[in-house]
Design an enzyme around this catalytic site. Structure first.
Site: not given
Ligand code: GLN
Length: 490
Positions: A78, A158, A182
């Site tokens: 990532k 994400s 995410s």
């Molecule tokens: N979807 C969540 C957010 O927007 C989690 C994101 C993540 O785990 N990095 O914060």
């Protein structure tokens, strides 16, 4: 070499050790797959030369019988992990041109274990999102489509690029980070497995910070075994991260049994949210039945503060983000948009460098931390977070693991929910509570939505008990018999 992208991480490892394939062949096959699947936009930076060099070095070590845990296995990273000499963007315009002079601890461990780098995967800007739509580098396309309409779907977020790359057989496995879901949500959307370990298992050193009390690295794979293997190579104590736990890393992959006989599995009543699609409810029940058939005992439990988890998360995460993102000022690295004076340079750089979602979070975070509102929002959220932790602690007096759906829907269309941040935030309803409590949790692909898209089941475990999480997940994987191949890929 046809076929080698079909192997899982663990199977490819066995074949490499048996010298049936070479690391170079494996790297070439995956680089070829990467080229073929550019339309997915899963990668921000491809590192083919590095891959070949690393593969050749791996072959030399394999020949000498000096193989590391992931020797010769091509994986994707990532683009939130700093990689020395390889651009790292966090999916943001503001990090344009940034090439880290150092390596994150997690990636350093992976290279030391012999893994081969295919490249850096696309993500929501600063890991803020559930769809990969907020990346400065454009959306990622889910390799899965609905059989009836072929419309482009989001891979979740994400860590959407990593999930898409693993599902599309571009990488054998990939790293992700999970702050509120995410890893688990994109794993569910892409029909693969993703685990977030206990907070403190993997070092955060060199991972671009979003919300430091929640951020945790984890692993994607096409099977529970693959995911366990990758996580094992990533985890471990690091003095460079003050929240890293000084605990030995168990041999999760080697100890996997899939045995759930005698385990007590909690089913939390509060996760039955209104409006949840029938297919998800049925899959949840099926998961419980599969575990019962293997000798687990299902126990109804309560996690009474669940409904406060999302609002709590969406105060704490932006508060920490607003502070963490203060460092992007155009002075030391990344984008700089010159102004008339220093203050104007800051403003122009940040105005141009950050996207809309990141700005929204910085504003929310700054607001909840401001003098007049700190007690009402931030402090209150911290207290509620404690209650959520207490709920889990009470539940784990009675059960060994908790079974829930991973997300309240299957993958949606690219562009959908972008005008409604609250609808987007609702995606995290099942993943955020365990993040707030720092607990290990996994998503396993287990069935299909009414439109034929993958759905995941989540297993949440006690702190430091990744083994039970993985074994329960393996029992689900075996019972579900999910075919992890997107339609149209062969
Ligand atoms: N979807 C969540 C957010 O927007 C989690 C994101 C993540 O785990 N990095 O914060």
């Amino acid at each position: 070499m046809p076929g080698s992208t079909e192997l899982g991480l663990a199977e490819a490892k066995r074949r490499l050790l048996a010298r049936e394939i070479s690391a170079k062949e494996l790297a070439l096959a995956h680089l070829d797959a990467m080229e073929q699947a550019r339309d997915l936009n899963a990668f921000i930076t491809e590192t083919p030369e590095m891959a070949l060099e690393m593969a050749e070095a791996a072959d030399a070590r394999l020949a000498k019988g000096e193989a590391g845990l992931l020797e010769g296995l091509p994986i994707a990273i990532k683009d939130l992990f700093c990689t020395e000499g390889v651009p790292t963007s966090a999916g943001s315009h503001i990090l344009d041109g940034f090439t880290p002079p150092y390596e994150s601890t997690v990636t350093a461990k992976l290279w030391a274990a012999g893994a081969v780098s295919l490249g850096k995967t696309n993500l929501d800007e600063f890991a803020m999102g559930s769809s990969n739509m907020t990346s400065h580098h454009g959306p990622v396309r889910n390799p899965w489509t609905r059989p009836e309409d072929n419309a482009a779907l989001v891979p979740g977020g994400s860590s959407g690029g990593s999930a898409a790359a693993v599902a599309a057989r571009i990488a054998l496995a990939a790293t992700g980070t999970d702050t509120g879901g995410s890893i688990r949500q994109p794993a569910a959307f892409c029909g693969i497995t993703g685990i977030k370990p206990t907070y403190g298992r993997c070092s955060r050193f060199g991972i671009v910070a979003f919300a430091s009390s929640l951020d945790q690295a984890g692993a994607f794979g096409r099977s529970v075994e693959d995911t366990a293997l990758l996580l094992q190579a990533m985890a471990g104590y690091d003095p460079k991260d003050s929240t890293s736990a000084d605990l030995p890393v168990p041999d999760w992959a080697g100890s996997l049994s899939g045995k759930v006989k005698g385990l007590k599995i909690g089913i939390p009543a509060e996760y039955r949210v209104e409006g949840m699609p029938k297919a998800i409810e049925e899959l949840w029940q099926a998961g419980a039945d599969w575990l019962a058939a293997e000798g687990a005992e299902l126990v109804e439990i309560n996690l009474p503060h669940t409904k406060y988890a999302l609002p709590t998360y969406y105060i704490i995460a932006p508060a920490e983000a607003s502070s963490n993102l203060a460092r992007y000022d155009g002075m030391r690295y990344g984008l700089r948009v010159e102004g008339e004076n220093l203050a104007e340079t800051y403003m122009k750089t940040r105005a141009e460098g950050f996207g809309a979602e990141v700005k929204r979070r910085i504003m929310i975070g700054t607001y909840v931390l401001s003098a007049g509102y700190y007690d009402a929002y931030y402090l209150k959220a911290q207290k509620v977070r404690r209650r959520i932790v207490d709920d889990f602690e009470a539940a784990f007096q009675k059960v060994d693991a908790i079974l829930t759906p991973t997300a309240p829907s299957a993958a949606f269309r690219i562009g959908e929910k972008m005008d409604d941040p609250v609808a987007m935030y609702l995606n995290d309803v099942f993943t955020v509570p365990s993040s707030l409590a720092g607990l290990p949790a996994i998503s396993v692909p287990a069935g299909f939505s009414a439109e034929g898209l993958p759905l995941g089941l989540q297993v949440i475990g006690k702190a430091w008990d990744e083994q039970t999480v993985l074994d329960t997940a393996l029992a689900l994987e075996r019972a579900a018999g999910f075919e992890v191949l997107p339609y149209g890929l062969s």
